[in-house]
Design a protein around this motif. Structure first.
Motif: not given
Length: 938
Positions: A146-159, A210-222
């Motif tokens: 089952k899917t549990t959570c959702i978040d959108w990017t600020s430009d509403s193009r990526v979920v 209670a584990k947190v992962n921080y993911w980064v991308v080397d590409m700009d969203l715009s």
């Protein structure tokens, strides 16, 4: 008496389950309460329950970025789209079963719905007309759980969608040239939250262990652009019949017989869309666009439990939220602790607990400004708004976490006292809907509540064997009354003078009488042969009488203040459940087990009237009942009754979803109120649901072992704290345990399984003229006032027409010098109408002093005429007193604030500043130089 009552507010419950929502201006908090939604105005300190009602409990909700559209989804997947600003229900849409969470896109053009093991993207209603309320445009079905959570990017193009399969998938809607779909792994439990950084694809994922992962991308969203459309010839076959009409009933709800047909149509549409997406994925794999696709890299990994000690290591993370502007992450745990960290370095800001181990934090949310955190506990029904910078409470409310059993109105109607099975007594403010004090001295169920006539203290009885008196000025338990031997008290009564309190026994069948001031036991009244079910005091012109009813099929009256202690006995056909005196003391009403309400004269002992309420209770059956709802009416009866202040009507409620209002003189049902349509409660269905019937019996008899977050509750075996595999699941039954009319006569309340329901008079669209003829029109009334300058006649004509806006216009255009003369000449028939109107207008109008002059002149000129009819206008006078008190409190706060501000400014003005000292020194130097120059010239 006006009987246009409608539901106005829900008290006693502040949170049930689901997620919390802040409005964009951070001034209000929206919380789900059963099958309703409550808006708590944090700025003005008020709460309001929205008018719409779902068929089942609400499990998730979302608010558009502009704060106008509210979408709530219940347990069956039915969504309700509500306009918050206009307070209007727009429409109802069926999303399907197993909906877990929902969220609007930042541009409010799309909404993402997590349903089962898929994520569905719908287009929202807009200016362009469309047949369906929501149109499905994208389905992601690549999860294994089952899917549990959702978040959108600020430009509403990526979920980003998190799942219980321990992965988070990031996909673009529509497809972008450098991002189609990317899967993030690395967690060991289901994903609780996935949060994008602002204007970036960097993402934070957090799981249940209670584990947190921080993911980064080397590409700009715009830098990403929409992918060019790839034409597919097979789409033409599917597009011919995409638009299918969904059968919907006239009231917006799909009938049971049409649900299967609607589900088939929706599934066909989803299948077509999935086939299109599958063909598109295959073409993308054959024809890759570019090699420089987006790649997510895990930069940091954190663990909350590294700082935990002892039993806290077994706590589970249940909820989380991230504020993108301040980079703050809040997480709530099953042991009642919540932690605030600053990302991406995971610096600890706060580590606090909201209570004991039983308070599991099930929802956490930042407000848009990031300075407040809203926390909710499902098992105790607690709601907290915490300002983390100053470490203070903005809001802290908790309802009864068990059923409510009793309620009582204060004499001025401003406060309501409620008692429950949890042994707590709470005081609620009827104007803002908040609980402002809680008494927890009782250790068992509250069985009776009574306010003193002066409103300074309250009396309560409980099954713990005590009767307690609480001071409402110092908020303390100043007296406890007990019996010589342990007794479970089933009811309590207080005389009008506030000198004597009586309580009936549940197991000894006696009535105990104490003195309020001394606390001594004055007398023990015996004579009943069964448990005492109710006590009530009545006062007529000559004496005060105590009435008691019991399961021994008798109603007895007692003269406590008579030296002879005379008493009368009224024989009943069946056991009595409750009784009530008419306000003038000339009639007693008693409800019996056979759903009858009998009326007796206390002096003559004759039965004056009777009401048969068996059919008014309605037909209802539980899911596990094996007989029809009609047969079950023999076990239903009214458990609580209440007179109106004029004594002409009676309110009755019991084991039913209906509350009945009767006209006593005509002995007929005036109106029947349906308190809820929430099918999450048991005992609402009138007929058997044949879909749940099998050859082995009803499916409702099978305990499916549902979790606590599903519909209903779990009951563990006594003495078992954890690891109990024999817990049993049950659905609470809808009940009405107590009904009471407000002393103002403009509202009444009911204790139900759902909470404390308040119904008030609806004045929105009421036309109730008096002595009206064809010459009285709005035009003629205005001509009388403006052209003929006859204020008195214009006011009489406006009161006859009884239109609120016109009366306001006429009164506020009358010169203040004419008010005294008009009040002297006003007939008595229109005095009550004018007082009633002014009492309502005072609460909202800016012309407070102007309306006070009207009240003063009316009461000074008509006091002698109003005294003989005091019982008829008592509701109007009580309502006037209540509104004047509220206005005094609000104006008093403003005046005190202004006084302190003026004192502060006066003190500041008296202290010389540095500039003033410099000016003084310069002027002094100038005077000295002038004096020297003058002396030199001489």
């Amino acid at each position: 008496m006006k009987l246009h009552y409608k539901f106005s507010n829900l008290l006693g419950t502040v949170y049930h389950k689901g997620n919390l929502l802040f409005t964009p201006d951070s001034n209000a908090l929206i919380t789900p309460v059963g099958n309703r939604a409550t808006v708590i105005d944090l700025k003005n300190g008020r709460s309001e329950t929205l008018s719409f009602e779902s068929e089942f409990n609400i499990i998730c909700s979302t608010l558009s970025s502009n704060g106008a559209l509210l979408l709530v989804i219940n347990e069956t997947g039915r969504g309700y789209l509500y306009n918050v600003k206009c307070r209007t229900l727009i429409g109802i849409h069926r999303f399907g079963h197993d909906v877990n969470t929902v969220k609007f896109s930042p541009d409010a053009k799309s909404v993402a719905v997590c349903r089962g093991n898929r994520c569905e993207i719908y287009t929202c209603p807009n200016a362009n007309r469309q047949f369906n309320l929501f149109t499905l445009k994208f389905v992601l079905r690549s999860f294994h759980d089952k899917t549990t959570c959702i978040d959108w990017t600020s430009d509403s193009r990526v979920v980003a969608v998190g799942s219980a399969d321990m992965t988070t998938q990031v996909f673009s809607v529509p497809l972008l040239d450098k991002l189609h779909r990317f899967t993030l792994a690395g967690h060991g439990r289901e994903i609780i939250g996935a949060f994008f950084e602002q204007d970036s694809l960097n993402i934070i994922t957090i799981c249940k262990n209670a584990k947190v992962n921080y993911w980064v991308v080397d590409m700009d969203l715009s830098s990403m652009k929409p992918m060019p459309y790839i034409y597919d010839e097979d789409e033409d076959d599917d597009d011919d019949d995409d638009e299918e009409e969904m059968p919907t009933s006239a009231n917006g709800h799909n009938d049971d017989g049409e649900d299967e047909q609607l589900d088939d149509i929706v599934e066909q549409q989803r299948a077509k869309l999935e086939r299109k997406q599958k063909r598109l994925d295959e073409r993308l794999q054959k024809n890759p666009t570019k090699d420089d696709m987006v790649v997510f890299k895990r930069m940091n990994k954190f663990n909350y439990k590294e700082t935990f000690e002892g039993s806290d290591r077994g706590a589970l993370l249940l909820c989380a939220d991230y504020h993108k502007k301040t980079h703050m992450l809040v997480a709530g745990f099953s042991n009642g602790h919540f932690y605030l960290h600053e990302m991406p370095d995971f610096n600890l800001i706060h580590s606090l607990s909201i209570g004991d181990q039983k308070q599991m934090i099930t929802s956490a949310l930042f407000n848009p400004l990031g300075d407040w955190i809203a926390l909710a506990c499902q098992n105790l029904g607690q709601l907290i708004v915490w300002e983390w910078q100053s470490q203070t409470y903005v809001l802290k409310q908790q309802g009864h976490f068990n059923n409510m059993t009793q309620l009582a109105y204060s004499p001025d109607g401003m406060h309501i006292a409620s008692g429950g099975d949890d042994g707590k007594i709470k005081l609620w403010n009827t104007s803002n809907g908040f609980c402002f004090v809680t008494f927890s001295e009782h250790s068992s169920t509250i069985t009776g509540l009574e306010f003193a006539s002066n409103g300074q203290f309250i009396i309560s009885s409980s099954l713990d064997g005590t009767v307690r008196a609480y001071d409402l000025l110092r908020y303390r338990n100043f007296r406890t009354y007990t019996s010589p031997t342990p007794v479970q008290f089933s009811c309590v009564a207080l005389d009008a003078a506030g000198e004597v309190v009586c309580a009936g026994g549940f197991d000894t069948f006696n009535i105990f009488v104490w003195s309020i001031k001394t606390g001594k036991l004055l007398d023990i009244l015996s004579g009943h042969e069964g448990p005492i079910s109710a006590l009530t005091f009545g006062r007529n012109t000559t004496q005060t009488t105590l009435a008691s009813c019991s399961w021994d099929k008798t109603l007895r009256t007692w003269s406590l203040f008579d030296s002879h202690g005379s008493r009368e006995t009224f024989l009943l056909s069946t056991d009595a459940l409750c009784c009530a005196f008419r306000p003038d003391g000339q009639q007693i009403a008693v409800s019996t087990v056979d759903a009858q309400i009998l009326f007796f004269h206390p002096d003559t002992g004759q039965q004056t009237a009777s009401i048969e309420g068996k059919h008014d209770l309605g037909y209802a059956r539980k899911d596990t009942d094996k007989v029809t709802g009609k047969k079950l009416t023999f076990g239903r009866a009214y458990r609580s009754i209440s007179y109106t202040l004029d004594g002409n009507y009676l309110l009755a409620g019991g084991r039913s979803k209906y509350i009945s209002l009767y006209n006593i003189h005509e002995q007929i049902l005036v109106k029947r109120f349906e308190i809820t349509c929430n099918k999450s409660f048991d005992g609402l269905n009138e007929y058997l649901n044949r879909r749940k019937m099998t050859e082995f019996g009803s499916l409702a008899l099978i305990d499916m072992g549902q979790d606590e977050d599903e519909n209903g509750k779990n009951i563990r075996l006594p003495g078992v704290r954890k690891g109990d595999h024999s817990s049993r699941h049950f659905k609470p039954e809808i009940l009405v345990t107590c009904v009471r009319f407000s002393p103002t006569g403009r509202a009444w309340s009911a204790c139900t399984t759902e909470g404390l329901l308040i119904y008030s008079i609806d004045n929105t669209a009421m036309f109730d003229p008096i002595d009206l003829n064809e010459t009285i029109t709005p035009l003629s009334i205005r001509q009388t006032l403006y052209d003929k300058n006859d204020s008195y006649m214009a006011l009489l004509m406006a009161l006859k027409l009884n239109e609120k806006s016109l009366i306001i216009e006429i009164i506020e255009n009358i010169d203040l010098s004419k008010v005294e003369h008009i009040c002297q000449s006003l007939p008595l028939l229109y005095v009550e109408l004018l007082l009633n109107f002014i009492s309502e207008q005072i609460q909202h109008s800016r012309h407070f002093a102007f309306y006070l002059s009207w009240i003063y002149n009316i009461l000074m000129n008509h006091t002698n005429n109003l005294k003989p009819n005091s019982t008829k206008i008592l509701t109007t006078l009580c309502n006037l007193e209540k509104n004047l008190t509220l206005k005094q409190d609000s104006l008093g706060k403003i005046v005190e604030n202004n006084i302190f501000t003026i004192d502060y400014l006066s003190t500041i003005a008296a202290i010389p500043t540095t500039d003033d000292m410099e000016i003084t020194s310069i002027s002094g130097t100038k005077r000295k130089s002038d004096h020297i120059n003058d002396s030199i010239s001489e």
